[in-house]
Design a protein around this motif. Structure first.
Motif, short mmCIF file in Angstrom:
data_model
loop_
_atom_site.label_atom_id
_atom_site.label_comp_id
_atom_site.label_asym_id
_atom_site.label_seq_id
_atom_site.Cartn_x
_atom_site.Cartn_y
_atom_site.Cartn_z
N GLN A 98 33.53 -0.69 42.98
CA GLN A 98 33.24 -1.80 42.07
C GLN A 98 32.20 -1.33 41.06
OE1 GLN A 98 32.73 -5.59 44.09
NE2 GLN A 98 34.47 -5.14 45.41
N CYS A 99 30.90 -1.32 41.44
CA CYS A 99 29.91 -0.85 40.46
C CYS A 99 29.96 0.66 40.28
CB CYS A 99 28.50 -1.29 40.86
SG CYS A 99 27.75 -0.26 42.14
N GLY A 100 30.45 1.39 41.30
CA GLY A 100 30.61 2.83 41.19
C GLY A 100 29.39 3.64 41.59
N PHE A 101 28.31 2.98 41.96
CA PHE A 101 27.10 3.75 42.25
C PHE A 101 27.28 4.67 43.46
CE2 PHE A 101 22.90 4.76 43.74
CZ PHE A 101 22.24 5.06 42.56
N CYS A 102 27.92 4.16 44.49
CA CYS A 102 28.10 4.95 45.71
C CYS A 102 29.26 5.95 45.60
CB CYS A 102 28.37 4.03 46.90
SG CYS A 102 30.01 3.24 46.82
N THR A 103 30.09 5.78 44.58
CA THR A 103 31.39 6.45 44.55
C THR A 103 31.34 7.98 44.55
OG1 THR A 103 32.16 4.51 43.34
CG2 THR A 103 33.66 6.40 43.44
N PRO A 104 30.47 8.62 43.76
CA PRO A 104 30.45 10.09 43.83
C PRO A 104 30.18 10.60 45.25
CG PRO A 104 29.25 9.32 41.91
CD PRO A 104 29.54 8.10 42.73
N GLY A 105 29.22 9.99 45.92
CA GLY A 105 28.92 10.41 47.29
C GLY A 105 30.05 10.10 48.25
N MET A 106 30.67 8.95 48.08
CA MET A 106 31.81 8.58 48.92
C MET A 106 32.94 9.60 48.76
SD MET A 106 31.68 5.70 50.70
CE MET A 106 30.62 4.24 50.80
N VAL A 107 33.22 9.94 47.52
CA VAL A 107 34.33 10.86 47.23
C VAL A 107 34.03 12.24 47.82
CG1 VAL A 107 35.52 12.09 45.36
CG2 VAL A 107 35.19 9.61 45.21
N MET A 108 32.81 12.73 47.62
CA MET A 108 32.47 14.06 48.13
C MET A 108 32.52 14.08 49.66
SD MET A 108 32.26 15.63 45.33
CE MET A 108 31.74 17.30 45.72
N THR A 109 32.05 13.02 50.29
CA THR A 109 32.13 12.92 51.76
C THR A 109 33.59 12.90 52.20
OG1 THR A 109 30.03 11.75 51.91
CG2 THR A 109 31.55 11.45 53.75
N ALA A 110 34.42 12.13 51.49
CA ALA A 110 35.82 12.00 51.86
C ALA A 110 36.58 13.32 51.73
CB ALA A 110 36.49 10.93 50.99
N VAL A 111 36.28 14.07 50.67
CA VAL A 111 36.97 15.35 50.48
C VAL A 111 36.67 16.29 51.66
CG1 VAL A 111 37.11 17.44 49.05
CG2 VAL A 111 37.05 15.18 47.96
N ASP A 112 35.41 16.36 52.03
CA ASP A 112 35.03 17.22 53.16
C ASP A 112 35.68 16.72 54.45
OD1 ASP A 112 33.54 19.18 54.64
OD2 ASP A 112 32.14 17.60 55.21
N MET A 113 35.69 15.41 54.63
CA MET A 113 36.28 14.82 55.84
C MET A 113 37.77 15.20 55.94
SD MET A 113 36.68 10.78 56.75
CE MET A 113 35.20 10.33 55.88
N ILE A 114 38.48 15.03 54.85
CA ILE A 114 39.92 15.32 54.85
C ILE A 114 40.15 16.82 55.09
CG2 ILE A 114 41.96 15.42 53.35
CD1 ILE A 114 40.88 12.76 52.08
N ASN A 115 39.34 17.65 54.47
CA ASN A 115 39.49 19.09 54.67
C ASN A 115 39.24 19.47 56.13
OD1 ASN A 115 40.07 19.54 52.00
ND2 ASN A 115 37.98 20.09 51.42
N ARG A 116 38.23 18.87 56.73
CA ARG A 116 37.88 19.24 58.11
C ARG A 116 38.91 18.78 59.12
NH1 ARG A 116 34.18 16.48 59.86
NH2 ARG A 116 33.44 15.48 57.96
N HIS A 117 39.54 17.63 58.86
CA HIS A 117 40.47 17.08 59.84
C HIS A 117 41.90 17.55 59.63
CE1 HIS A 117 37.76 14.42 62.09
NE2 HIS A 117 37.10 14.32 60.95
N GLY A 118 42.11 18.37 58.63
CA GLY A 118 43.43 18.95 58.44
C GLY A 118 44.54 17.93 58.33
N GLY A 119 44.25 16.79 57.75
CA GLY A 119 45.29 15.78 57.55
C GLY A 119 45.41 14.79 58.70
N LYS A 120 44.71 15.06 59.80
CA LYS A 120 44.82 14.16 60.96
C LYS A 120 43.63 13.20 60.98
CE LYS A 120 47.21 17.60 63.72
NZ LYS A 120 47.11 18.67 62.71
#
Ligand code: FES
Ligand code: FES
Length: 162
Positions: A98-120
């Motif tokens: 919505q306001c976007g303030f948290c979004t850069p951190g959310m996105v960077m956390t999510a990218v690492d999460m997805i990479n670490r879990h190999g799609g699972k």
């Protein structure tokens, strides 16, 4: 004072800074990369998450001098050739901000999460791993949807390439 040299978004950069300067302030003030936000300075909110040597870190919890010699990716370095990263595209598609303030951190956390879990990834894991990222607007539901959608997209892409 110390001179810090590191690789940020594929470029070697240097800057003089006080020994006590936090990495997040170095990124914002010395490098002018203001997509990385400061929400608390006390390691609570996750707005400052970047990748350091491939893993997500809260850049307010690291001194700039500790990052010397490392490879850092900020939100500005995520897209490639003008194309949004799949996680950025999923946040846009699923209204994960919505306001976007948290979004850069959310996105960077999510990218690492997805990479670490190999799609699972499942919803519980996503919610658990996002505990270090605070959003005051969205209620998290669409953020979780966006992460799961990006995970599916990135995993399918990987399978197709194999
Ligand atoms: S500014 Fe780093 S966790 Fe809030
Ligand atoms: S979108 Fe406003 S803090 Fe998350």
């Amino acid at each position: 004072m110390a001179k810090v040299t590191l690789t940020v978004n594929g470029r070697t950069v240097s800057g003089d800074c006080d020994d006590r300067m936090l990495l997040v302030h170095f990124i914002r003030e010395k490098l002018g990369l203001t997509g990385t936000h400061v929400g608390c300075d006390t390691t609570q909110c996750g707005a400052c998450v970047v990748h350091m040597d491939g893993r997500s870190v809260k850049s307010c919890s690291i001194l700039a001098v500790q990052a010397a010699g490392s490879t850092v990716t900020t939100i500005e370095g995520l897209s490639s050739q003008g194309e949004l990263h799949p996680v950025q595209a999923a946040f846009k598609e699923h209204h994960g901000l919505q306001c976007g303030f948290c979004t850069p951190g959310m996105v960077m956390t999510a990218v690492d999460m997805i990479n670490r879990h190999g799609g699972k990834l499942d919803e519980n894991t996503v919610r658990h791993e996002l505990e270090g990222n605070i959003c005051r607007c969205t209620g998290y539901h669409n953020i979780v949807k966006a992460v799961l959608s990006a995970n599916a997209e990135m995993h399918t892409g990987r399978q197709a390439a194999e």
